[in-house]
Design a protein around this motif. Structure first.
Motif, PDB file in Angstrom:
ATOM      1  N   LEU A 203      18.448  48.023  57.653  1.00  0.00           N
ATOM      2  CA  LEU A 203      18.116  46.813  58.402  1.00  0.00           C
ATOM      3  C   LEU A 203      18.147  47.090  59.902  1.00  0.00           C
ATOM      4  O   LEU A 203      18.869  47.985  60.356  1.00  0.00           O
ATOM      5  N   PRO A 204      17.397  46.315  60.698  1.00  0.00           N
ATOM      6  CA  PRO A 204      17.561  46.403  62.157  1.00  0.00           C
ATOM      7  C   PRO A 204      18.982  46.007  62.542  1.00  0.00           C
ATOM      8  O   PRO A 204      19.559  45.084  61.954  1.00  0.00           O
ATOM      9  N   VAL A 205      19.542  46.689  63.535  1.00  0.00           N
ATOM     10  CA  VAL A 205      20.930  46.453  63.932  1.00  0.00           C
ATOM     11  C   VAL A 205      21.008  46.254  65.442  1.00  0.00           C
ATOM     12  O   VAL A 205      20.412  47.022  66.208  1.00  0.00           O
ATOM     13  N   ALA A 206      21.735  45.227  65.859  1.00  0.00           N
ATOM     14  CA  ALA A 206      22.002  44.975  67.277  1.00  0.00           C
ATOM     15  C   ALA A 206      23.505  44.938  67.478  1.00  0.00           C
ATOM     16  O   ALA A 206      24.230  44.359  66.674  1.00  0.00           O
ATOM     17  N   VAL A 207      23.975  45.567  68.554  1.00  0.00           N
ATOM     18  CA  VAL A 207      25.412  45.667  68.832  1.00  0.00           C
ATOM     19  C   VAL A 207      25.679  45.127  70.227  1.00  0.00           C
ATOM     20  O   VAL A 207      24.930  45.407  71.166  1.00  0.00           O
ATOM     21  N   GLY A 208      26.758  44.344  70.368  1.00  0.00           N
ATOM     22  CA  GLY A 208      27.128  43.806  71.667  1.00  0.00           C
ATOM     23  C   GLY A 208      28.628  43.694  71.814  1.00  0.00           C
ATOM     24  O   GLY A 208      29.384  43.858  70.848  1.00  0.00           O
ATOM     25  N   ASN A 209      29.070  43.432  73.022  1.00  0.00           N
ATOM     26  CA  ASN A 209      30.490  43.211  73.289  1.00  0.00           C
ATOM     27  C   ASN A 209      30.943  41.904  72.654  1.00  0.00           C
ATOM     28  O   ASN A 209      30.258  40.882  72.739  1.00  0.00           O
ATOM     29  N   ASP A 210      32.118  41.928  72.017  1.00  0.00           N
ATOM     30  CA  ASP A 210      32.553  40.756  71.260  1.00  0.00           C
ATOM     31  C   ASP A 210      32.762  39.526  72.133  1.00  0.00           C
ATOM     32  O   ASP A 210      32.322  38.419  71.777  1.00  0.00           O
ATOM     33  N   ALA A 211      33.411  39.692  73.272  1.00  0.00           N
ATOM     34  CA  ALA A 211      33.679  38.527  74.111  1.00  0.00           C
ATOM     35  C   ALA A 211      32.397  37.964  74.723  1.00  0.00           C
ATOM     36  O   ALA A 211      32.241  36.745  74.853  1.00  0.00           O
ATOM     37  N   SER A 212      31.473  38.829  75.091  1.00  0.00           N
ATOM     38  CA  SER A 212      30.197  38.348  75.622  1.00  0.00           C
ATOM     39  C   SER A 212      29.443  37.545  74.562  1.00  0.00           C
ATOM     40  O   SER A 212      28.824  36.517  74.866  1.00  0.00           O
ATOM     41  N   LEU A 213      29.514  37.993  73.317  1.00  0.00           N
ATOM     42  CA  LEU A 213      28.864  37.261  72.237  1.00  0.00           C
ATOM     43  C   LEU A 213      29.604  35.969  71.925  1.00  0.00           C
ATOM     44  O   LEU A 213      28.994  34.949  71.578  1.00  0.00           O
ATOM     45  N   GLY A 214      30.932  35.982  72.055  1.00  0.00           N
ATOM     46  CA  GLY A 214      31.696  34.752  71.905  1.00  0.00           C
ATOM     47  C   GLY A 214      31.317  33.733  72.961  1.00  0.00           C
ATOM     48  O   GLY A 214      31.244  32.523  72.685  1.00  0.00           O
ATOM     49  N   ALA A 215      31.057  34.204  74.176  1.00  0.00           N
ATOM     50  CA  ALA A 215      30.621  33.305  75.250  1.00  0.00           C
ATOM     51  C   ALA A 215      29.296  32.649  74.902  1.00  0.00           C
ATOM     52  O   ALA A 215      29.095  31.446  75.112  1.00  0.00           O
ATOM     53  N   VAL A 216      28.363  33.440  74.360  1.00  0.00           N
ATOM     54  CA  VAL A 216      27.067  32.888  73.960  1.00  0.00           C
ATOM     55  C   VAL A 216      27.247  31.828  72.880  1.00  0.00           C
ATOM     56  O   VAL A 216      26.649  30.744  72.941  1.00  0.00           O
ATOM     57  N   ALA A 217      28.086  32.114  71.884  1.00  0.00           N
ATOM     58  CA  ALA A 217      28.299  31.164  70.794  1.00  0.00           C
ATOM     59  C   ALA A 217      28.918  29.859  71.290  1.00  0.00           C
ATOM     60  O   ALA A 217      28.474  28.765  70.920  1.00  0.00           O
ATOM     61  N   GLU A 218      29.937  29.966  72.133  1.00  0.00           N
ATOM     62  CA  GLU A 218      30.579  28.754  72.642  1.00  0.00           C
ATOM     63  C   GLU A 218      29.645  27.983  73.568  1.00  0.00           C
ATOM     64  O   GLU A 218      29.699  26.751  73.634  1.00  0.00           O
ATOM     65  N   HIS A 219      28.784  28.684  74.278  1.00  0.00           N
ATOM     66  CA  HIS A 219      27.806  28.035  75.161  1.00  0.00           C
ATOM     67  C   HIS A 219      26.750  27.287  74.362  1.00  0.00           C
ATOM     68  O   HIS A 219      26.369  26.153  74.699  1.00  0.00           O
ATOM     69  N   LEU A 220      26.263  27.892  73.279  1.00  0.00           N
ATOM     70  CA  LEU A 220      25.188  27.277  72.505  1.00  0.00           C
ATOM     71  C   LEU A 220      25.684  26.222  71.528  1.00  0.00           C
ATOM     72  O   LEU A 220      25.029  25.200  71.317  1.00  0.00           O
ATOM     73  N   PHE A 221      26.858  26.483  70.906  1.00  0.00           N
ATOM     74  CA  PHE A 221      27.267  25.655  69.784  1.00  0.00           C
ATOM     75  C   PHE A 221      28.688  25.101  69.875  1.00  0.00           C
ATOM     76  O   PHE A 221      29.075  24.307  69.022  1.00  0.00           O
ATOM     77  N   GLY A 222      29.468  25.511  70.868  1.00  0.00           N
ATOM     78  CA  GLY A 222      30.886  25.175  70.872  1.00  0.00           C
ATOM     79  C   GLY A 222      31.346  24.351  72.044  1.00  0.00           C
ATOM     80  O   GLY A 222      30.683  23.398  72.479  1.00  0.00           O
ATOM     81  N   ALA A 223      32.484  24.734  72.607  1.00  0.00           N
ATOM     82  CA  ALA A 223      33.145  23.938  73.642  1.00  0.00           C
ATOM     83  C   ALA A 223      32.303  23.777  74.900  1.00  0.00           C
ATOM     84  O   ALA A 223      32.427  22.785  75.607  1.00  0.00           O
ATOM     85  N   ALA A 224      31.460  24.758  75.200  1.00  0.00           N
ATOM     86  CA  ALA A 224      30.648  24.715  76.419  1.00  0.00           C
ATOM     87  C   ALA A 224      29.190  24.375  76.134  1.00  0.00           C
ATOM     88  O   ALA A 224      28.316  24.668  76.950  1.00  0.00           O
ATOM     89  N   GLN A 225      28.925  23.743  75.002  1.00  0.00           N
ATOM     90  CA  GLN A 225      27.549  23.375  74.665  1.00  0.00           C
ATOM     91  C   GLN A 225      26.978  22.442  75.722  1.00  0.00           C
ATOM     92  O   GLN A 225      27.601  21.466  76.123  1.00  0.00           O
TER      93      GLN A 225
END
Length: 384
Positions: free
Chosen positions: A190-212
């Motif tokens: 499968l195609p694979v993408a790798v990123g820093n965990d905290a940077s990805l956590g920031a994206v998740a919280e920005h799009l869907f969480g506390a900072a939406q």
């Protein structure tokens, strides 16, 4: 090698404009949830016939499904509701010092299946690739037997080169220049993408969480591997020239020594003060609340809060965010006395920079890093 099933993005039918519109509609459904055709028409500015045509193609290719709306309280001809397909999934992965967490997450952001594979010792990148491949093979015999797997996204506690996903340095895992992306792609097909965990956590919280809905965000995450961070400016993640931005845990707390923030604001130190050999975040929070007035625990707790407040004040002075989100054990340092913690940050920062500032715990709990990894894989695969 695990066989990839239909792991392609929506077809580029009719040229780039049409492909862009297909991705635009799919992004709205993925991030905003099920919507009627009328809502999609209003959101995109496209006409009704174009939306109907785009949705029909997405349905035909298995990206979305259509259903009749709830008839209660409706007058006139109802507009069909378009929802993300539950059978289209990505694999999200978070390797840590004590375990590898793997999940299948569908286009509607629902966790279909997840496993936490614990390890008594830190495992290497090749072993992580095998863990992911083995999980996929098991799931194909069960929960994912009829699923389309699109890609794999991995949230790594370390420095990840944005250009090619090479893990340059994950100190707590002992990885240097680890080709995790290539290893996982070889193992899974499968195609694979790798990123820093905290940077990805920031994206998740920005799009869907506390900072939406917030465009300027600083996110700090505390886990077994230390402290990482992510930055959102004007609605976009800030990665820096190599992709290494946000390493707040490596900031020195004393110019006269090599001690950095994650040395003094530490999950392991809290566990030691509490006399706990191990604990998940919920257990740690409960134990801390129960014992925070004990002398040894209180001293450690207050010391860590002070160092964290200073780190946040420094970030606020530099970046002037409207929201700071704290994940992992950092949230527990704030939540026992949020007003006092906010006052401590304000006392250490420029007054103008803390006007309207909110400090919030992450709201996605244990899903935040996996959702961030999933978002990376959807984007990298060209789906949204």
């Amino acid at each position: 090698m695990t066989e990839s099933v239909e792991a392609a993005a929506p077809r580029d039918v009719g040229g780039g404009v049409r492909a862009g519109n297909l991705a635009r509609v799919l992004r709205l459904i993925h991030r905003g949830g099920a919507q009627s055709r009328a809502q999609l028409t209003a959101s995109t500015g496209l006409n009704r016939s174009t939306i109907a045509d785009l949705v029909a193609e997405l349905v035909a290719e298995g990206w979305v499904v259509e259903r009749d709306p709830d008839p209660i309280g409706r007058v006139g001809r109802p507009s069909p509701v378009v929802a993300a397909s539950a059978r289209t999934v990505v694999i999200a992965v978070n390797p840590e010092v004590d375990a590898v967490e793997v999940a299948a997450i569908d286009l509607g952001r629902q966790v279909v299946v997840r496993e936490r594979i614990e390890s008594e010792s830190v495992i290497g990148a090749a072993e992580v690739a095998d863990v992911v491949g083995d999980a996929i093979e098991r799931w194909r015999q069960g929960a994912l037997s009829d699923a389309r797997l699109v890609a794999v996204g991995v949230a790594v506690p370390g420095l990840v080169r944005a250009a090619d996903g090479l893990v340059r340095n994950a100190p707590h895992l002992g990885w240097i220049d680890a080709p995790l992306s290539a290893l996982t792609a070889d193992r899974t097909g499968l195609p694979v993408a790798v990123g820093n965990d905290a940077s990805l956590g920031a994206v998740a919280e920005h799009l869907f969480g506390a900072a939406q809905g917030v465009d300027d965000v600083v996110y700090l995450n505390g886990g077994p591997s230390g402290i990482g961070g992510g930055i959102i400016v004007h609605g976009s993640p800030v990665g820096g020239v190599g992709g290494y931005a946000g390493e707040f845990g490596q900031n020195r707390v004393d110019a006269s020594s090599a001690v950095v923030l994650e040395d003094v604001v530490s999950r392991a130190r809290l566990l030691s003060a509490l006399g706990l050999p191990a604990a998940d975040d919920a257990t740690l929070g409960e134990a801390l609340a129960a014992a925070v007035e004990e002398d040894a625990v209180h001293a450690e707790f207050q010391g860590q809060r002070g160092f964290l407040a200073q780190a946040i004040a420094d970030a606020v002075n530099i970046l002037n965010p409207s929201v700071v989100v704290l994940g992992g054990f950092l949230a527990q340092l704030e939540e026992l006395d949020p007003e006092g913690f906010a006052a401590d940050v304000a006392a250490r920062a420029m007054p103008e920079n803390v006007e309207g500032l909110r400090i919030l715990p992450a709201s996605l709990a244990a899903d935040r890093l996996l959702l961030g990894a999933a978002e990376l894989s959807w984007t990298a695969a060209g789906v949204i």
